[in-house]
Scaffold this motif. Structure first.
Motif, PDB file in Angstrom:
ATOM      1  N   ARG A   1       0.820  -1.213   0.000  1.00 41.76           N
ATOM      2  CA  ARG A   1       0.000   0.000   0.000  1.00 41.76           C
ATOM      3  C   ARG A   1       0.855   1.265   0.000  1.00 41.76           C
ATOM      4  O   ARG A   1       0.433   2.309  -0.471  1.00 41.76           O
ATOM      5  N   GLN A   2       2.034   1.193   0.578  1.00 44.41           N
ATOM      6  CA  GLN A   2       2.970   2.306   0.543  1.00 44.41           C
ATOM      7  C   GLN A   2       4.295   1.826  -0.032  1.00 44.41           C
ATOM      8  O   GLN A   2       4.713   0.698   0.239  1.00 44.41           O
ATOM      9  N   ASP A   3       4.919   2.685  -0.779  1.00 42.36           N
ATOM     10  CA  ASP A   3       6.199   2.333  -1.399  1.00 42.36           C
ATOM     11  C   ASP A   3       7.308   2.483  -0.367  1.00 42.36           C
ATOM     12  O   ASP A   3       7.646   3.602   0.053  1.00 42.36           O
ATOM     13  N   ARG A   4       7.861   1.335   0.071  1.00 46.04           N
ATOM     14  CA  ARG A   4       8.893   1.367   1.103  1.00 46.04           C
ATOM     15  C   ARG A   4      10.269   0.991   0.559  1.00 46.04           C
ATOM     16  O   ARG A   4      11.161   0.630   1.302  1.00 46.04           O
ATOM     17  N   GLY A   5      10.385   0.946  -0.743  1.00 44.74           N
ATOM     18  CA  GLY A   5      11.686   0.689  -1.308  1.00 44.74           C
ATOM     19  C   GLY A   5      11.757  -0.635  -2.045  1.00 44.74           C
ATOM     20  O   GLY A   5      10.850  -1.476  -2.031  1.00 44.74           O
ATOM     21  N   GLN A   6      12.923  -0.848  -2.689  1.00 44.25           N
ATOM     22  CA  GLN A   6      13.104  -2.016  -3.551  1.00 44.25           C
ATOM     23  C   GLN A   6      13.108  -3.325  -2.764  1.00 44.25           C
ATOM     24  O   GLN A   6      12.655  -4.353  -3.271  1.00 44.25           O
ATOM     25  N   PHE A   7      13.655  -3.297  -1.542  1.00 42.72           N
ATOM     26  CA  PHE A   7      13.683  -4.543  -0.753  1.00 42.72           C
ATOM     27  C   PHE A   7      12.275  -5.097  -0.554  1.00 42.72           C
ATOM     28  O   PHE A   7      12.016  -6.289  -0.749  1.00 42.72           O
ATOM     29  N   TRP A   8      11.340  -4.235  -0.169  1.00 42.98           N
ATOM     30  CA  TRP A   8       9.979  -4.695   0.108  1.00 42.98           C
ATOM     31  C   TRP A   8       9.267  -5.083  -1.192  1.00 42.98           C
ATOM     32  O   TRP A   8       8.427  -5.974  -1.186  1.00 42.98           O
ATOM     33  N   ARG A   9       9.621  -4.407  -2.283  1.00 43.63           N
ATOM     34  CA  ARG A   9       9.026  -4.819  -3.557  1.00 43.63           C
ATOM     35  C   ARG A   9       9.418  -6.254  -3.914  1.00 43.63           C
ATOM     36  O   ARG A   9       8.612  -7.046  -4.392  1.00 43.63           O
ATOM     37  N   MET A  10      10.666  -6.605  -3.686  1.00 41.03           N
ATOM     38  CA  MET A  10      11.142  -7.967  -3.991  1.00 41.03           C
ATOM     39  C   MET A  10      10.472  -9.000  -3.087  1.00 41.03           C
ATOM     40  O   MET A  10      10.085 -10.083  -3.539  1.00 41.03           O
ATOM     41  N   GLN A  11      10.341  -8.658  -1.783  1.00 44.67           N
ATOM     42  CA  GLN A  11       9.761  -9.618  -0.850  1.00 44.67           C
ATOM     43  C   GLN A  11       8.286  -9.873  -1.155  1.00 44.67           C
ATOM     44  O   GLN A  11       7.824 -11.019  -1.143  1.00 44.67           O
ATOM     45  N   THR A  12       7.541  -8.824  -1.409  1.00 47.04           N
ATOM     46  CA  THR A  12       6.105  -9.016  -1.693  1.00 47.04           C
ATOM     47  C   THR A  12       5.884  -9.725  -3.020  1.00 47.04           C
ATOM     48  O   THR A  12       4.939 -10.504  -3.175  1.00 47.04           O
ATOM     49  N   LEU A  13       6.767  -9.453  -3.988  1.00 47.46           N
ATOM     50  CA  LEU A  13       6.643 -10.179  -5.251  1.00 47.46           C
ATOM     51  C   LEU A  13       6.911 -11.665  -5.046  1.00 47.46           C
ATOM     52  O   LEU A  13       6.190 -12.521  -5.567  1.00 47.46           O
ATOM     53  N   GLY A  14       7.968 -11.971  -4.287  1.00 49.50           N
ATOM     54  CA  GLY A  14       8.257 -13.377  -4.003  1.00 49.50           C
ATOM     55  C   GLY A  14       7.124 -14.050  -3.261  1.00 49.50           C
ATOM     56  O   GLY A  14       6.792 -15.233  -3.507  1.00 49.50           O
ATOM     57  N   LEU A  15       6.487 -13.292  -2.334  1.00 48.81           N
ATOM     58  CA  LEU A  15       5.353 -13.846  -1.601  1.00 48.81           C
ATOM     59  C   LEU A  15       4.180 -14.132  -2.533  1.00 48.81           C
ATOM     60  O   LEU A  15       3.503 -15.163  -2.411  1.00 48.81           O
ATOM     61  N   ARG A  16       3.958 -13.228  -3.485  1.00 50.87           N
ATOM     62  CA  ARG A  16       2.879 -13.479  -4.453  1.00 50.87           C
ATOM     63  C   ARG A  16       3.194 -14.663  -5.361  1.00 50.87           C
ATOM     64  O   ARG A  16       2.312 -15.465  -5.686  1.00 50.87           O
ATOM     65  N   ILE A  17       4.447 -14.764  -5.793  1.00 43.36           N
ATOM     66  CA  ILE A  17       4.832 -15.883  -6.671  1.00 43.36           C
ATOM     67  C   ILE A  17       4.593 -17.220  -5.978  1.00 43.36           C
ATOM     68  O   ILE A  17       4.226 -18.224  -6.620  1.00 43.36           O
ATOM     69  N   LEU A  18       4.775 -17.254  -4.665  1.00 43.14           N
ATOM     70  CA  LEU A  18       4.537 -18.487  -3.909  1.00 43.14           C
ATOM     71  C   LEU A  18       3.061 -18.683  -3.600  1.00 43.14           C
ATOM     72  O   LEU A  18       2.528 -19.791  -3.723  1.00 43.14           O
ATOM     73  N   ALA A  19       2.369 -17.605  -3.192  1.00 37.48           N
ATOM     74  CA  ALA A  19       1.004 -17.751  -2.677  1.00 37.48           C
ATOM     75  C   ALA A  19      -0.035 -17.896  -3.777  1.00 37.48           C
ATOM     76  O   ALA A  19      -0.962 -18.711  -3.654  1.00 37.48           O
ATOM     77  N   TRP A  20       0.063 -17.131  -4.859  1.00 29.73           N
ATOM     78  CA  TRP A  20      -0.996 -17.149  -5.865  1.00 29.73           C
ATOM     79  C   TRP A  20      -1.158 -18.513  -6.551  1.00 29.73           C
ATOM     80  O   TRP A  20      -2.280 -19.010  -6.671  1.00 29.73           O
ATOM     81  N   PRO A  21      -0.084 -19.171  -7.020  1.00 26.70           N
ATOM     82  CA  PRO A  21      -0.287 -20.495  -7.627  1.00 26.70           C
ATOM     83  C   PRO A  21      -0.833 -21.531  -6.635  1.00 26.70           C
ATOM     84  O   PRO A  21      -1.684 -22.358  -6.998  1.00 26.70           O
ATOM     85  N   LEU A  22      -0.356 -21.475  -5.389  1.00 28.83           N
ATOM     86  CA  LEU A  22      -0.874 -22.415  -4.384  1.00 28.83           C
ATOM     87  C   LEU A  22      -2.353 -22.156  -4.109  1.00 28.83           C
ATOM     88  O   LEU A  22      -3.144 -23.095  -3.956  1.00 28.83           O
ATOM     89  N   LEU A  23      -2.719 -20.866  -4.030  1.00 33.02           N
ATOM     90  CA  LEU A  23      -4.126 -20.537  -3.795  1.00 33.02           C
ATOM     91  C   LEU A  23      -4.996 -21.005  -4.952  1.00 33.02           C
ATOM     92  O   LEU A  23      -6.089 -21.566  -4.740  1.00 33.02           O
ATOM     93  N   LEU A  24      -4.530 -20.808  -6.166  1.00 30.38           N
ATOM     94  CA  LEU A  24      -5.301 -21.254  -7.327  1.00 30.38           C
ATOM     95  C   LEU A  24      -5.427 -22.771  -7.350  1.00 30.38           C
ATOM     96  O   LEU A  24      -6.498 -23.315  -7.629  1.00 30.38           O
ATOM     97  N   MET A  25      -4.310 -23.474  -7.085  1.00 26.34           N
ATOM     98  CA  MET A  25      -4.348 -24.936  -7.089  1.00 26.34           C
ATOM     99  C   MET A  25      -5.319 -25.468  -6.047  1.00 26.34           C
ATOM    100  O   MET A  25      -6.175 -26.315  -6.333  1.00 26.34           O
TER     101      MET A  25
END
Length: 801
Positions: free
Chosen positions: A723-747
Motif C-alpha cells: 500500500r505504501q512504497d517502502r523501497g526495492q527490498f519490500w518490492r522484492m519480498q512481496t513479489l516473491g510472496l505473491r509468486i509463492l502464494a498465488w499459484p498455491l491458492l489457485l491450485m
C-alpha cells in the motif's frame, strides 16, 4: 538483531528489514494457523464428539486366528471412514476387547463395552461366548452384529442380536443336499469334534442323507483340546485305511481341529474327498493346515515339501457365505482394501466383520441437530430399529433396500441373514466357486417345479425348491485400447475372452451391454475338451461406450471396459464368475510392492440424509475407489494403451453382478410366478486418467483447505505491504510472496471447487468451471510477469530518468 536508532522512531524502523519481514511472515503464519483451526473444527470436523463402536473377538486362546480376522475386518472399515472425515465430521472411535472365546470373560467385556458408551458391537465367535454376552447386550440395550454361525435354530431370539451368517443347521443340510444330489456322493462318513453342537450337525446331515436312501456309514469323534489328539486322529486314519473306506468324509469342528483332521488323513495317503462347513473356508483353517503339514510327522515314503500344502487342500469342498470370484463390486473393493492393508487375502469372517461394522454405521446414520440432545440409550434404540427394518419388505416406509458384500442385506424374524449359501472348492490352496451352485427360487407360486426337476434344473433342498445353476469361469485379457473419442463417448477395444464350463450350454451367446454395435463371438481361436470340461477362447474387437459404469470417479477420468451377460439364460440357470486362477488374480505376491501406492477415496459427507450417507459408504467399497493392482500390472505389461497418448491406467477391476432387463415378451419371464429377467453380468473395467501431474496424487484432500488459507493470508499480507512504497527490498519480498502464494491458492481453491462441482453441479457447469480454472493458470503468471516488469524495469527507468 535490533537497530540502535532513536527510541521515538516507529517500531518497524527499530529492526533490520530482513528481521522485520521474518516477523511479519511469522505473524501471518500464526493468523493462518488460527484460521485453519477454526475452519478445521467448524467445517472439516465440526464436532469433536466421537462415535464409539466396539469389536469384541477372541484375540487370545485357541480361536485367536479367527478373532484376528474379526478385528481386522472391523478396523479396516473404521480406518477408511475416519480417513474420509468420519460420519458427518464425527470420527469413529473403535474400542477393541478380547473375550478369549470364554463365556465368563465375554460377559465381563460386554459390560465394559456397554459402560464405555458404544452405539453398537461387532464380534464374538463361539455360541457360548455369544450367549453369555448376549444377555448383557439385551439387558443394557446394546445392538450387536456377529459374523458367527455357531448357533442353533432353537436358540431364544435376542432382539438386540443380528447375525450376518446363515443358520448353521440350514448350512449343514444344504451341504448334505449338495453332496448327495449335485456331487452324486452316495457314501459319507463323519469325523467331528466332540460337543453337543457338532453332534446335532452330524445328526442333521445324516437325516438328509437318509431321506435320499443313503446312510452315513461311520462316525468318529475326537476331543479337540486333548493332548492326545494327534494319536486319536492317527488312529482314525489308520482305521479308515484298514477298512479301505470309499466315499467322502464330512469334517466338523473348529478351524484348527479340522485342519489336523485333514492332514492326518493325507499323511496316511487317504485321498478321499473332504467336505465341511464354512469353518473350513477360513484363513485360519488354511494357515493351520500349512502349520501342521510343514511341522508335523510325515511318512518316509513321501518326501513332501512345504509347497505341497496345496496338494493337501486340493479338492476340499466347503460351504461359504462369500466367494470373491462370484462377488460384486462391493466385495471386490473390500478385498482390495484388505490386501493393501495386510498383504494377504481376506476370508468370509473378516468380510462379515467388515459388513457388520458397515451396517452398524449405516444404522447410526449421519448425525443431525437432534443428535445434540439424543442420549446414548436413544441412539442404540434407533440403531436396533433401523437394523430390524432390513427385513426385505421394501413396501413399508423406512424399510430400505441395502446391498452388502454377501448380496442384498435381509434379516428374517430371528434377526438372521438370509443371503445365499455358496459352494467353494479348493483348487490347490486357492478357493474358487464350484461349477454348480444352488440358488433359491424366490418367486411365489411357480407352477413348473416338476418340469424344472425333471429337466435337472432344480432340486428340493431344505424343504424348498432351488435352481441348479451352472457356473461358467470367464476371463478377459485386454489387447489394445485405441480410437478414444470423448466427443462421441466411445473407445475401440481388442480383447481375448475365454470360458471354462461343464454341461451342454453355450456360454458364448453374449450381449455386451455397452457395445455400440453388437459383438458376436463366431469361431473360437482355441477349443479344448478335457473329460466333461470344455474350454473355448475367442478373439474379438469392437467399439464400446465409455463411462458405462456408475463407479465413482474424479473429474477428467474415464471408465473404459466391457460388460456382458448371456442372451437367453438367466442367473437361475447360468452364472458367470471371474476366472481368478486363469487371470492370476489370487496372487498376493504380485501386489506387495504396489499396494502401498494406492489410496482409498471416501466421502461420507456427500449428499444429505441417511440414504446419501450409505451411498457414500457403498462408494467406499466400489472398485472405483480402490486399485486392482494385478489387473493394472497385467494390462501395463501388455501395453494396452499403446494406441492412445496422454493417458495412464489408474485402477482396474473385474466383478460379477446382476443385469436386469425387461421381459421383452419372453414366455419364460412373463406371467405370475415366473422368475424375474435377471442375468449374471461380468464387468471388466478400468479407469483412465490424464498422464499429467495431479496434486491429488501427493496431497490429501482435506489439506487443500489449509493450503488455501495460508496462501490467502500470504496474498493479503503482500497486498497490505504494497500500500505504501517502502523501497526495492519490500518490492522484492512481496513479489516473491505473491509468486509463492498465488499459484498455491489457485491450485487449492480450484481443486476444492472442482471436487465440489463434480458432486453437486451439472456437467456443463463443471465444464465452465474447468475453462475458468484453466484460464487462470495463464492469467496469474501473466499478472506476475507484469508486476515484475513494472517493479524491476519500468520503475527503475523512471527513477533514473
Amino acid at each position: 538483531m535490533t537497530n540502535t536508532s532513536e527510541p521515538g522512531q516507529p517500531i518497524w524502523k527499530r529492526y533490520r528489514k530482513r528481521t522485520l519481514f521474518m516477523m511479519i511472515l511469522a505473524s501471518a503464519a500464526g493468523v493462518a494457523a488460527v484460521l485453519s483451526l477454526i475452519v478445521h473444527f467448524a467445517v472439516v470436523r465440526p464436532s469433536v464428539v466421537e462415535v464409539k463402536v466396539a469389536v469384541v473377538a477372541p484375540l487370545s486362546g485357541p480361536q485367536k486366528a479367527m478373532g484376528e480376522q474379526i478385528r481386522r475386518g472391523a478396523a479396516l472399515f473404521v480406518d477408511q471412514v475416519n480417513r474420509g472425515g468420519g460420519i458427518g465430521g464425527r470420527p469413529l472411535n473403535l474400542l477393541v476387547f478380547d473375550d478369549g472365546d470364554d463365556p465368563a470373560k465375554a460377559r465381563e467385556v460386554a459390560e465394559q463395552a456397554a459402560a464405555a458408551g458404544v452405539v453398537g458391537v461387532v464380534g464374538h465367535w463361539s455360541a457360548g461366548a455369544l450367549a453369555a454376552a448376549g444377555e448383557v447386550y439385551r439387558a443394557r440395550g446394546v445392538p450387536v452384529l456377529t459374523p458367527a454361525a455357531n448357533y442353533s435354530a432353537e436358540d431364544a431370539v435376542n432382539p438386540w442380536l443380528f447375525r450376518t451368517s446363515v443358520d448353521q443347521a440350514f448350512e449343514i443340510r444344504f451341504l448334505a443336499n449338495y453332496v448327495r444330489n449335485v456331487v452324486g456322493e452316495k457314501t459319507v462318513s463323519i469325523i467331528y469334534q466332540a460337543g453337543a453342537e457338532n453332534e446335532a450337525l452330524a445328526q442333521a446331515f445324516d437325516e438328509v442323507m437318509q431321506r435320499f436312501g443313503t446312510k452315513v456309514l461311520y462316525r468318529w469323534d475326537y476331543d479337540g483340546a486333548s493332548p492326545l489328539l494327534g494319536d486319536r486322529l492317527k488312529g482314525i486314519a489308520a482305521e479308515i485305511k484298514e477298512k479301505k473306506l470309499i466315499g467322502a468324509f464330512l469334517v466338523l469342528g473348529d478351524a484348527g481341529s479340522s485342519a489336523r483332521v485333514l492332514t492326518a488323513l493325507r499323511r496316511e495317503g487317504i485321498s478321499n474327498r473332504v467336505i465341511g462347513p464354512d469353518s473350513l473356508a477360513t484363513s485360519a483353517f488354511q494357515q493351520a493346515v500349512k502349520d501342521d503339514w510343514t511341522s508335523g510327522e510325515r511318512p518316509m515314503t513321501d518326501r513332501r515339501s512345504a509347497a505341497s500344502v496345496a496338494s493337501v487342500l486340493n479338492g476340499v469342498l466347503v460351504t461359504t457365505p462369500l466367494l470373491f470370484d462370484t462377488a460384486g463390486e462391493l466385495a471386490q473393493g473390500f478385498k482390495n482394501g484388505y490386501q493393501r492393508a495386510h498383504r494377504t487375502n481376506p476370508d468370509w469372517v473378516s468380510a462379515g466383520s467388515f459388513e457388520g461394522m458397515r451396517l452398524l454405521v449405516y444404522a447410526h446414520g449421519k448425525p443431525g441437530r437432534a443428535d445434540a440432545v439424543r442420549s446414548i440409550e436413544d441412539t442404540r434404540i434407533l440403531v436396533r430399529k433401523r437394523l430390524a427394518a432390513l427385513d426385505g419388505d421394501h413396501s413399508i416406509p423406512g424399510h430400505a433396500r441395502v446391498d452388502g458384500l454377501f448380496g442384498p442385506v435381509q434379516f428374517n424374524a430371528r434377526n438372521v441373514s438370509t443371503h445365499q449359501t455358496m459352494i467353494g472348492v479348493f483348487d490347490g490352496d486357492d478357493m474358487v466357486a464350484a461349477l454348480t451352485q444352488l440358488s433359491p427360487i424366490r418367486e411365489e407360486n411357480v407352477g413348473n417345479y416338476l418340469d424344472e426337476l425333471v429337466a435337472g434344473r432344480a432340486l428340493y433342498v431344505n424343504d424348498r425348491f432351488m435352481y441348479k445353476t451352472n457356473v461358467v469361469y470367464a476371463g478377459i485379457k485386454m489387447g489394445k485400447i485405441g480410437g478414444l473419442d470423448l466427443s462421441a463417448n466411445t473407445v475401440a477395444l481388442e480383447f481375448e475372452i475365454w470360458f471354462r464350463w461343464r454341461g451342454a450350454i453355450d456360454p458364448e451367446d453374449l450381449v455386451f451391454t455397452n457395445a455400440v454395435e453388437p459383438v458376436k463371438l463366431d469361431k473360437p481361436e482355441r477349443e479344448v475338451k478335457l473329460g466333461d470340461m470344455t474350454y473355448r477362447l475367442y478373439r474379438a474387437k469392437g467399439k464400446f461406450f465409455v463411462n458405462y459404469s456408475s463407479v465413482e470417479r474424479a473429474y477428467g477420468t474415464h471408465v473404459i471396459g466391457l460388460a456382458f451377460h448371456h442372451r437367453t439364460l438367466s442367473r437361475n440357470n447360468l452364472m458367470y464368475v471371474s476366472d481368478v486362477l486363469g487371470m492370476d488374480l489370487n496372487s498376493v505376491s504380485t501386489l506387495a510392492e504396489q499396494l502401498l501406492r494406492s489410496n482409498l477415496v471416501f466421502d461420507p459427507g456427500s449428499g444429505s440424509g441417511d440414504a446419501s450417507l450409505f451411498q457414500g459408504l457403498t462408494g467406499l467399497l466400489s472398485p472405483g475407489s480402490v486399485v486392482s493392482d494385478p489387473l493394472v500390472q497385467a494390462m501395463t505389461r501388455s501395453r494396452v494403451l499403446a494406441g492412445i497418448n496422454g493417458w495412464q491406467l489408474e485402477r482396474a477391476w473385474i466383478s460379477q453382478d446382476l443385469a436386469r432387463r425387461g421381459a421383452e415378451g419372453d414366455p419364460a419371464f412373463v406371467g405370475f410366478g415366473k422368475p424375474q429377467p435377471e442375468f449374471s453380468l461380468l464387468d471388466m473395467g478400468s479407469l483412465l486418467k490424464p498422464d499429467q501431474f495431479d496434486p491429488r496424487d501427493i496431497v490429501p484432500g482435506h489439506w487443500f483447505i489449509f493450503i488455501a488459507i495460508f496462501s490467502l493470508v500470504g496474498s493479503v499480507v503482500s497486498s497490505l505491504l504494497d500500500r505504501q512504497d517502502r523501497g526495492q527490498f519490500w518490492r522484492m519480498q512481496t513479489l516473491g510472496l505473491r509468486i509463492l502464494a498465488w499459484p498455491l491458492l489457485l491450485m487449492a481453491a480450484g481443486t476444492l471447487a472442482l471436487d465440489y462441482g463434480v458432486v453437486n453441479f451439472s456437467t456443463s457447469t463443471v465444464d465452465t468451471m474447468v475453462t475458468v480454472y484453466s484460464s487462470l493458470w495463464w492469467l496469474i503468471p501473466a499478472r506476475l510477469a507484469s508486476i515484475s516488469m513494472e517493479r524491476f524495469i519500468w520503475v527503475p527507468l523512471e527513477i533514473k530518468t
